[in-house]
Design an enzyme around this catalytic site. Sequence first.
Site, mmCIF file in Angstrom:
data_model
loop_
_atom_site.group_PDB
_atom_site.id
_atom_site.type_symbol
_atom_site.label_atom_id
_atom_site.label_comp_id
_atom_site.label_asym_id
_atom_site.label_seq_id
_atom_site.Cartn_x
_atom_site.Cartn_y
_atom_site.Cartn_z
ATOM 1 N N HIS A 15 -43.013 -88.910 -19.693
ATOM 2 C CA HIS A 15 -41.718 -89.564 -19.846
ATOM 3 C C HIS A 15 -41.833 -91.046 -20.182
ATOM 4 O O HIS A 15 -41.218 -91.504 -21.132
ATOM 5 C CB HIS A 15 -40.745 -89.324 -18.698
ATOM 6 N N TYR B 69 -40.671 -94.342 -23.572
ATOM 7 C CA TYR B 69 -40.314 -95.769 -23.594
ATOM 8 C C TYR B 69 -41.369 -96.582 -24.306
ATOM 9 O O TYR B 69 -41.080 -97.627 -24.880
ATOM 10 C CB TYR B 69 -40.072 -96.294 -22.176
ATOM 11 N N HIS C 28 -32.302 -83.020 -29.627
ATOM 12 C CA HIS C 28 -32.088 -84.296 -28.950
ATOM 13 C C HIS C 28 -33.144 -85.328 -29.340
ATOM 14 O O HIS C 28 -32.822 -86.423 -29.778
ATOM 15 C CB HIS C 28 -32.092 -84.083 -27.428
ATOM 16 N N PHE C 29 -34.419 -84.968 -29.205
ATOM 17 C CA PHE C 29 -35.388 -86.060 -29.334
ATOM 18 C C PHE C 29 -35.707 -86.439 -30.771
ATOM 19 O O PHE C 29 -36.316 -87.467 -31.003
ATOM 20 C CB PHE C 29 -36.635 -85.844 -28.473
ATOM 21 N N HIS C 30 -35.288 -85.623 -31.749
ATOM 22 C CA HIS C 30 -35.414 -86.158 -33.106
ATOM 23 C C HIS C 30 -34.417 -87.294 -33.317
ATOM 24 O O HIS C 30 -34.620 -88.131 -34.180
ATOM 25 C CB HIS C 30 -35.258 -85.056 -34.156
ATOM 26 N N ARG D 273 -37.013 -73.397 -28.177
ATOM 27 C CA ARG D 273 -37.827 -74.340 -28.943
ATOM 28 C C ARG D 273 -39.245 -73.794 -29.044
ATOM 29 O O ARG D 273 -39.543 -72.753 -28.459
ATOM 30 C CB ARG D 273 -37.831 -75.706 -28.266
ATOM 31 N N ARG D 274 -40.114 -74.486 -29.760
ATOM 32 C CA ARG D 274 -41.544 -74.156 -29.840
ATOM 33 C C ARG D 274 -41.760 -72.689 -30.135
ATOM 34 O O ARG D 274 -42.625 -72.052 -29.538
ATOM 35 C CB ARG D 274 -42.238 -74.478 -28.519
HETATM 36 C C1 HEM Z 1 -39.002 -84.524 -42.058
HETATM 37 C C2 HEM Z 1 -39.016 -84.862 -40.829
HETATM 38 C C3 HEM Z 1 -39.116 -83.900 -39.654
HETATM 39 C C4 HEM Z 1 -38.785 -82.575 -39.588
HETATM 40 C C5 HEM Z 1 -38.190 -81.711 -40.672
HETATM 41 C C6 HEM Z 1 -39.090 -82.131 -38.252
HETATM 42 C C7 HEM Z 1 -38.871 -80.852 -37.777
HETATM 43 C C8 HEM Z 1 -39.172 -80.409 -36.511
HETATM 44 C C9 HEM Z 1 -38.816 -79.135 -35.964
HETATM 45 C C10 HEM Z 1 -38.014 -78.055 -36.685
HETATM 46 C C11 HEM Z 1 -39.303 -79.078 -34.688
HETATM 47 C C12 HEM Z 1 -39.129 -77.937 -33.701
HETATM 48 C C13 HEM Z 1 -40.243 -76.985 -33.680
HETATM 49 C C14 HEM Z 1 -40.109 -75.996 -32.541
HETATM 50 O O1 HEM Z 1 -39.704 -76.375 -31.431
HETATM 51 O O2 HEM Z 1 -40.402 -74.808 -32.763
HETATM 52 C C15 HEM Z 1 -39.999 -80.306 -34.446
HETATM 53 C C16 HEM Z 1 -40.637 -80.627 -33.265
HETATM 54 C C17 HEM Z 1 -41.108 -81.899 -32.945
HETATM 55 N N1 HEM Z 1 -41.027 -83.026 -33.755
HETATM 56 FE FE1 HEM Z 1 -40.336 -83.102 -35.632
HETATM 57 N N2 HEM Z 1 -39.599 -83.179 -37.544
HETATM 58 C C18 HEM Z 1 -39.634 -84.283 -38.368
HETATM 59 C C19 HEM Z 1 -40.059 -85.543 -38.045
HETATM 60 C C20 HEM Z 1 -40.560 -85.909 -36.807
HETATM 61 C C21 HEM Z 1 -40.945 -87.241 -36.443
HETATM 62 C C22 HEM Z 1 -40.864 -88.446 -37.362
HETATM 63 C C23 HEM Z 1 -41.385 -87.185 -35.154
HETATM 64 C C24 HEM Z 1 -41.902 -88.258 -34.248
HETATM 65 C C25 HEM Z 1 -42.138 -89.450 -34.493
HETATM 66 C C26 HEM Z 1 -41.283 -85.823 -34.724
HETATM 67 C C27 HEM Z 1 -41.652 -85.374 -33.476
HETATM 68 C C28 HEM Z 1 -41.573 -84.081 -33.051
HETATM 69 C C29 HEM Z 1 -42.030 -83.623 -31.763
HETATM 70 C C30 HEM Z 1 -42.696 -84.462 -30.675
HETATM 71 C C31 HEM Z 1 -41.757 -82.248 -31.714
HETATM 72 C C32 HEM Z 1 -42.024 -81.309 -30.529
HETATM 73 C C33 HEM Z 1 -43.275 -80.567 -30.711
HETATM 74 C C34 HEM Z 1 -43.476 -79.585 -29.595
HETATM 75 O O3 HEM Z 1 -42.507 -79.041 -29.067
HETATM 76 O O4 HEM Z 1 -44.646 -79.393 -29.238
HETATM 77 N N3 HEM Z 1 -40.766 -85.068 -35.748
HETATM 78 N N4 HEM Z 1 -39.894 -81.117 -35.574
HETATM 79 CU CU CU Z 2 -37.992 -87.517 -20.350
#
Ligand code: HEM
Ligand code: CU
Lengths: 147, 594
Positions: free
Chosen positions: B223, B227, B377-379, B440-441
């Site tokens: 967490h 920050y 949320h976190f995006h 998710r995931r």
């Molecule tokens: C074109 C830009 C992006 C797209 C289309 C995208 C798309 C996605 C999607 C669809 C997921 C969900 C996958 C799932 O839960 O099955 C995901 C997870 C995630 N994304 Fe992105 N994302 C983008 C950019 C970013 C950026 C810039 C960051 C961080 C700086 C980021 C951080 C994360 C993180 C931390 C997860 C979670 C991974 C996990 O659950 O292990 N994403 N993204």
């Molecule tokens: Cu948190």
Amino acid sequence: MDKSEGLALGLSGALLLIFFAAIMYASTARGIDVPKCITDPDPFERGQLIEHAEDRYELQMIARMWSFQPGSIEIPVGSELEIYLRATDIIHGFKIEGTNVNMMAVPGSINYQRLRFNEPGTYPLVCHEYCGVGHHNMRGEIVVTES
Amino acid sequence: MNFDTLNLSKSMRRLLLLLLILPMALLVMGIYGGLMQAFFRAGIVTSDPFVGGEYYRGLTLHGVINALVFTTFFAVAFGHAVVSKSLNMALNERWAWISGILMIVGTVMTALTIFAGVADVLYTFYPPLQANVFFYVGLVLVVVGSWIAFFTWIPPYLKWRKENPDKKTPLAVVGIFATFIVWFIASIAVAVEILVLIIPWVLGWVDGINAMLARTLFWMFGHPLVYFWLLPVYVMYYTMMPRLAGGKLYSDTAGRLVFFMFIIFSIPVGTHHQFMDPGISGEWKLIQAFFTFMVALPSLITAFTLAASLEYAGKQRGGKGLFGWMFKLPYFDSNRWLFAYFITGLFLFIFGGISGIINASYQMNAIVHNTAWLPGHFHMTVAGPVILGMLGMSLYMVAKLTGKKIRMKKMVTAVPYIYSVGLLMMSWGLMRGGLQGMPRRTNTGLTYSNPDSALYRADWQLFTDVVVVGAVIMFVAMVIFFAAFFLTLAYRKAEAPSLSFGWTESVHESSGPIRWLHNFRPWVITAVVLIAITYAPVIYDVTTTGYSTSPRFGPESPSPRLNPSPQSEQVVPPEVRSEEDLDSRAEQLPLDFE
Ligand code: HEM
Ligand SMILES: [Cu+2]
Ligand SMILES: [Cu+2]
């Protein structure tokens, strides 16, 4: 710190306190709570549904790669279900759609939730934590039948 | 003439460029991975040759590169620049390089294990799922490297304090130190998780791992990590944005208070990621829920201070009336292109913040926990204000450090707006689907959004499709950004390299240092005390309530790797309990739900 700033600070604090008070109300007066820590049940080896009384069921649920055991259970509408959840390999998730039941199944600890099903229907339950290559296949259901 | 050489030597400049450009190249992969995830989830593709065909491998890469590597490299480079520029002091170059090299070696190591397919564990690497040992070693090197960078800033800071006893520490330096104090304390938890629990277990020195303890240590780090992402961007918002907008910061004191509050409240909140976990008593979860609300306070103050600063700027620029100032801000001014990266991020953060408070709301978390709502949320936080601020600032710094002219400036100005439109669509799809139970995931494309599967969920299809549209728009915006970034680098230099930040002045400012907002020590001590109070019972619970530890597992099989423990096939006959016994359970939970 000038006047408007103090006001903003006070209002923000008050808003958060109201939110927190709502949480406390839901938790104490309404009894809506998160899973607690339980240590008394022994780790069961197989999943099963046990009928203790006509409308009281105990579900010993095993989560493992990549299925729930039992994968499908049937209980009559109005029954109370106590759910014990155990993971036997890695971490899994367990969410019964449309209800407040959402639990993590972490190996080494047993999770517990309880609820009554007042509406007949099929409640899907989905593993929502990544648990390896077959994670997206891991699903079960609870069928609540019209009595 | 060269004021700049005073605090930024050639070798330092090289290091900063390396720390900014290398992760940008990696981010290209990370962003591509994001697009693919959206395609996978909707069932448009089922295999991606680039990452060995695997959804979860791509997702590991996406999380590790975007959220862990890119952000850490940026924070270190930005910290080096801010500290040396605003204190006007040289840093210890040898140690700065050692730090950079450790981080690069660590990143390469971790990335290789992911590409080799021996670390499909996602960026949270929860045991008993096990990755190759070098995956963890690489992460530790990145973390240790970032610590060393932080240590190089401490001597110049102390020297500056000694030489300037009556001056306030520059706000940007306060912000950067707050960022890294939070990071340092928090990453001790993950270092312990990896070095004490995981590595001996992966190497087979011990047979079992306490999965709940590992998870708890991870979130004690995980967490505050958010920050660590956010605070460098807050530094930009406080110290650069008001001036870019043509105004001043509304209150310097509020900025200081905010950064100090983050030091004390960032860490004693990690258990809010474990509301749905077994093995932790409800009371401890509730206490951390309370502190989670406390840590929302500095962000609400920030919202007020920044809005007031922008209002001031808008009025300076001729805005009239209650809302007139809003229309006078330089949204599309390509000479102030950086402003676009800040204002879009702030706008997105409104939604990121609101959804964050929903997640934090204890029992309400049951509705959203681990559903697609969460990435929705976190995006709007990490892939919103955080990444936009970091991208903008990377481009700004790289152009300054190389003395090059930014190319495609109009496009560069448009990027954050295009990106935000896509992001809002993607997040809507994810969040709305999440409320309907979409996890998710999960590679939903193979089952839940595959009409040929028995698990098909027609009611989720709309959401995964909207996610695809949003993701494509985000991807297009990012491609334009990458093109501008690397094109800028490809041209010859136009002027002598020199880095400077346009620091903002303040409307309200104390004349000298305010004592309680001047020293870090009391805040750090308070933080440590709060962490001890909130975490001691949680750690006690997870170390004492488990019934067994776990062997190692790979993602490919339900049997443990090596020394498998024989599963007893004994069937325990059901034991029918009496009504009184059933009622005796101390934790009476609600039976009914709406
Ligand atoms: C074109 C830009 C992006 C797209 C289309 C995208 C798309 C996605 C999607 C669809 C997921 C969900 C996958 C799932 O839960 O099955 C995901 C997870 C995630 N994304 Fe992105 N994302 C983008 C950019 C970013 C950026 C810039 C960051 C961080 C700086 C980021 C951080 C994360 C993180 C931390 C997860 C979670 C991974 C996990 O659950 O292990 N994403 N993204
Ligand atoms: Cu948190
Ligand atoms: Cu799963």
